[in-house]
Design a protein around this motif. Structure first.
Motif, PDB file in Angstrom:
ATOM      1  N   SER A   1      19.180  39.525   6.230  1.00 52.04           N
ATOM      2  CA  SER A   1      19.629  38.001   6.152  1.00 52.04           C
ATOM      3  C   SER A   1      18.683  37.487   5.032  1.00 52.04           C
ATOM      4  O   SER A   1      17.674  37.523   5.298  1.00 52.04           O
ATOM      5  CB  SER A   1      19.725  37.303   7.481  1.00 52.04           C
ATOM      6  OG  SER A   1      20.060  35.895   7.144  1.00 52.04           O
ATOM      7  N   LEU A   2      19.190  36.751   4.050  1.00 49.34           N
ATOM      8  CA  LEU A   2      18.633  36.016   3.403  1.00 49.34           C
ATOM      9  C   LEU A   2      18.457  34.176   3.717  1.00 49.34           C
ATOM     10  O   LEU A   2      17.932  33.530   3.341  1.00 49.34           O
ATOM     11  CB  LEU A   2      19.083  35.863   1.762  1.00 49.34           C
ATOM     12  CG  LEU A   2      19.096  37.555   1.099  1.00 49.34           C
ATOM     13  CD1 LEU A   2      19.814  37.110  -0.272  1.00 49.34           C
ATOM     14  CD2 LEU A   2      17.581  37.910   1.148  1.00 49.34           C
ATOM     15  N   GLY A   3      19.445  34.083   4.588  1.00 53.74           N
ATOM     16  CA  GLY A   3      19.432  32.891   5.177  1.00 53.74           C
ATOM     17  C   GLY A   3      19.873  31.661   4.433  1.00 53.74           C
ATOM     18  O   GLY A   3      20.620  31.861   3.330  1.00 53.74           O
ATOM     19  N   ASP A   4      19.969  30.488   4.902  1.00 55.94           N
ATOM     20  CA  ASP A   4      20.433  29.548   3.969  1.00 55.94           C
ATOM     21  C   ASP A   4      19.391  28.927   3.137  1.00 55.94           C
ATOM     22  O   ASP A   4      18.506  29.404   2.795  1.00 55.94           O
ATOM     23  CB  ASP A   4      21.223  28.519   5.002  1.00 55.94           C
ATOM     24  CG  ASP A   4      20.007  27.629   5.898  1.00 55.94           C
ATOM     25  OD1 ASP A   4      18.928  27.867   5.532  1.00 55.94           O
ATOM     26  OD2 ASP A   4      20.427  26.823   6.875  1.00 55.94           O
ATOM     27  N   LEU A   5      19.849  27.911   2.390  1.00 56.46           N
ATOM     28  CA  LEU A   5      19.057  27.050   1.241  1.00 56.46           C
ATOM     29  C   LEU A   5      17.609  26.871   2.037  1.00 56.46           C
ATOM     30  O   LEU A   5      16.770  26.960   1.187  1.00 56.46           O
ATOM     31  CB  LEU A   5      19.725  25.753   0.905  1.00 56.46           C
ATOM     32  CG  LEU A   5      19.090  25.281  -0.464  1.00 56.46           C
ATOM     33  CD1 LEU A   5      19.057  26.377  -1.586  1.00 56.46           C
ATOM     34  CD2 LEU A   5      19.841  24.147  -0.818  1.00 56.46           C
TER      35      LEU A   5
ATOM     36  N   HIS B   1      10.764  30.388   2.572  1.00 58.53           N
ATOM     37  CA  HIS B   1      10.408  31.706   2.253  1.00 58.53           C
ATOM     38  C   HIS B   1       9.943  31.822   0.761  1.00 58.53           C
ATOM     39  O   HIS B   1       8.790  32.630   0.362  1.00 58.53           O
ATOM     40  CB  HIS B   1      11.523  32.515   2.308  1.00 58.53           C
ATOM     41  CG  HIS B   1      11.194  34.180   2.073  1.00 58.53           C
ATOM     42  ND1 HIS B   1      11.771  34.955   1.303  1.00 58.53           N
ATOM     43  CD2 HIS B   1      10.024  34.918   2.505  1.00 58.53           C
ATOM     44  CE1 HIS B   1      11.229  36.204   1.445  1.00 58.53           C
ATOM     45  NE2 HIS B   1      10.096  36.296   2.213  1.00 58.53           N
ATOM     46  N   ARG B   2      10.532  30.983  -0.129  1.00 55.81           N
ATOM     47  CA  ARG B   2       9.953  31.172  -1.548  1.00 55.81           C
ATOM     48  C   ARG B   2       8.558  30.683  -1.618  1.00 55.81           C
ATOM     49  O   ARG B   2       7.947  31.201  -2.301  1.00 55.81           O
ATOM     50  CB  ARG B   2      10.945  30.276  -2.237  1.00 55.81           C
ATOM     51  CG  ARG B   2      10.327  30.141  -3.664  1.00 55.81           C
ATOM     52  CD  ARG B   2      11.385  28.849  -4.472  1.00 55.81           C
ATOM     53  NE  ARG B   2      10.594  28.491  -5.869  1.00 55.81           N
ATOM     54  CZ  ARG B   2      11.305  29.179  -6.919  1.00 55.81           C
ATOM     55  NH1 ARG B   2      12.235  29.715  -6.971  1.00 55.81           N
ATOM     56  NH2 ARG B   2      10.738  28.819  -8.194  1.00 55.81           N
ATOM     57  N   GLU B   3       8.362  29.431  -0.915  1.00 49.31           N
ATOM     58  CA  GLU B   3       6.951  28.829  -1.068  1.00 49.31           C
ATOM     59  C   GLU B   3       5.857  29.998  -0.274  1.00 49.31           C
ATOM     60  O   GLU B   3       4.715  30.109  -1.039  1.00 49.31           O
ATOM     61  CB  GLU B   3       6.992  27.705  -0.299  1.00 49.31           C
ATOM     62  CG  GLU B   3       7.741  26.713  -0.750  1.00 49.31           C
ATOM     63  CD  GLU B   3       7.793  25.277   0.067  1.00 49.31           C
ATOM     64  OE1 GLU B   3       7.328  25.361   1.424  1.00 49.31           O
ATOM     65  OE2 GLU B   3       8.484  24.509  -0.333  1.00 49.31           O
TER      66      GLU B   3
ATOM     67  N   TYR C   1      11.206  33.461   8.374  1.00 49.66           N
ATOM     68  CA  TYR C   1      11.431  32.129   7.728  1.00 49.66           C
ATOM     69  C   TYR C   1      12.909  31.611   7.940  1.00 49.66           C
ATOM     70  O   TYR C   1      13.186  30.427   7.610  1.00 49.66           O
ATOM     71  CB  TYR C   1      11.053  32.157   6.365  1.00 49.66           C
ATOM     72  CG  TYR C   1       9.723  31.927   6.031  1.00 49.66           C
ATOM     73  CD1 TYR C   1       8.830  31.185   5.939  1.00 49.66           C
ATOM     74  CD2 TYR C   1       9.159  33.464   5.987  1.00 49.66           C
ATOM     75  CE1 TYR C   1       7.420  30.988   5.812  1.00 49.66           C
ATOM     76  CE2 TYR C   1       7.670  33.490   5.927  1.00 49.66           C
ATOM     77  CZ  TYR C   1       6.738  32.220   5.722  1.00 49.66           C
ATOM     78  OH  TYR C   1       5.550  32.496   5.830  1.00 49.66           O
ATOM     79  N   LEU C   2      13.745  32.485   8.782  1.00 48.98           N
ATOM     80  CA  LEU C   2      14.920  31.788   9.033  1.00 48.98           C
ATOM     81  C   LEU C   2      14.986  30.719   9.961  1.00 48.98           C
ATOM     82  O   LEU C   2      14.498  30.774  11.031  1.00 48.98           O
ATOM     83  CB  LEU C   2      15.876  33.010   9.703  1.00 48.98           C
ATOM     84  CG  LEU C   2      16.034  34.292   8.842  1.00 48.98           C
ATOM     85  CD1 LEU C   2      16.925  35.279   9.640  1.00 48.98           C
ATOM     86  CD2 LEU C   2      16.898  33.992   7.518  1.00 48.98           C
TER      87      LEU C   2
END
Length: 426
Positions: free
Chosen positions: A166-170, A176-178, A227-228
């Motif tokens: 799962s890449l999750g929502d925005l 996760h990007r941070e 991070y979800l």
């Protein structure tokens, strides 16, 4: 000069084309069973579609697209993937207004990417894919994955594995990007130039790097699953629940991010575990893309789909030693001896074909023995021999090639005789 096929392409010759037809038939039949309808889009689109839809930081857009300018000065691109064109058609024809929602579509056709040719990887390749647009129900995520697995199962593959993430929502992806930026920044110089650029543009795609996949930073990178947020985690748990209920085994891989920018929430791949299959073990990939329709100019519409490679599917079948039950050979070969018989053979062959039989005849004026050899090479179940004597009696000498049994059959009853005998044998 002698011309050769362009590098990274292939000719599909008789003997192999029947296999392509068979696997495509199975895939189409199962799509129909699941309620998916076919859509056909052009093999080239405006380049901007892929810049916006696929993502201008992806390898596809930066390195692999076949782009050209037409006589009107427009930038056009041979389609490198099928989802963006389907979504463009969905928006352009206002299919989001259809009363039947979600709209479930499938497609099949050639795609084009400038890649280094290797086993299982071509510059022109054929994808079969599905897209389900209009539903954010995790049950349809499970359905899409179940359909993909069903196709492989129906074709006889046993050593395949469903891998998902799962890449999750925005919000989940932003957190996760941070974390990824913090993780990679101090040692980004140890990674390839592509990864260094991705740190600024799309850090998640560092995890998809083929060059640095074994670097220690990859193994210790923050997992998206940590991070979800609650909503994304609940969604993913529901997808897993449905797959379990369907009896479909799966493996979770937190590093599975796929190579396209439009994915969110569920992403998945189907891998071959057959011995000797080689490096191109990914047979199918897909996932959810809830923001893509808006990006291409349509209303907010969730979507999910997959695309599978026909070439890799056939390679996986070979690796597992699966023999496809493709139709080959003829029902009957008409052997004509003499000029009068040849004239009658032309009429007779056409009549038998109209009756639904697979029939052929000699067009090289060969002798009886040579015609019988041709019938054997073509795998004919029966031969129908006509000469002057048979014409006088308005009969054909029908020989069963396997047993050698021979029967005289009136020409007017030949189609019925063959259909009845073949029906009994099948």
């Amino acid at each position: 000069m002698a011309f050769q096929i362009p590098r990274g392409t292939q000719d599909v010759l008789p003997g192999d084309s029947e296999k392509w037809q068979y696997v495509e038939h199975i895939a189409r039949s199962l799509c129909s069973r699941y309620g998916y309808q076919e859509i056909r889009t052009p093999i080239f689109e405006h380049t901007e579609l892929f810049l916006r839809g696929v993502g201008d930081t992806t390898d596809i857009v930066q390195k692999e697209m076949y782009t050209f300018e037409d006589k009107g000065g427009r930038a056009l691109t041979l389609r490198p993937e099928g989802t963006a064109p389907v979504v463009r058609a969905f928006v352009e024809h206002k299919l989001y207004g259809s009363p039947n929602q979600p709209l479930k579509l499938y497609y099949s056709g050639p795609m084009f990417r400038y890649e280094r040719p290797e086993a299982g990887r071509f510059r022109q390749f054929v994808q079969f894919g599905v897209e389900a647009l209009g539903s954010s129900d995790p049950a349809i995520d499970a359905e899409v994955m179940a359909l993909a697995m069903h196709i492989y199962e129906a074709l006889g593959l046993k050593r395949v594995r469903l891998v998902m993430n799962s890449l999750g929502d925005l919000d989940s992806r932003r957190a996760h990007r941070e974390a990824l930026v913090r993780h990679f920044s101090s040692r980004i110089h140890e990674l390839c130039s592509d990864c260094q650029m991705r740190l600024r543009t799309n850090p998640l795609r560092i995890l998809d790097c083929k060059k640095d996949r074994d670097h220690e930073l990859m193994a210790t990178a923050p997992s998206i699953l940590d991070y979800l947020n609650d909503e994304s985690r609940a969604y993913f748990e529901k997808v897993k629940q449905y797959l379990t209920a369907l009896g479909i085994p799966f493996v979770i891989d937190a590093r599975l991010v796929r190579g396209l920018d439009y994915y969110n929430h569920t992403t998945f791949e189907i891998m071959s575990e057959a011995e000797g299959f080689g490096a191109a073990a990914t047979l199918c990939g897909g996932g959810r893309y809830n923001g893509l329709v808006q990006e291409i100019g349509g209303p907010e519409t969730p979507g999910i789909g997959f695309a599978l490679s026909i070439e890799r599917l056939l390679a996986a079948l070979d690796a597992e030693g699966v023999e496809l039950p493709v139709e080959s050979g003829l029902d009957c070969y008409v052997v004509a001896v003499g000029k009068r018989a040849k004239d009658e053979a032309v009429r007779l062959v056409y009549a038998l074909r109209r009756a639904g039989l697979r029939v052929d005849q000699d067009y090289l004026d060969r002798k009886l023995k040579a015609q019988l050899k041709a019938a054997h090479r073509l795998g004919a179940l029966f031969v129908a021999i006509i000469g002057d004597e048979e014409l006088e009696r308005q009969e054909a000498a029908v020989k069963h090639m396997a047993s050698g049994e021979q029967t005289n059959v009136p020409l007017g009853e030949l189609a019925h005789f063959l259909l009845e005998r073949i029906g009994k044998e099948e």
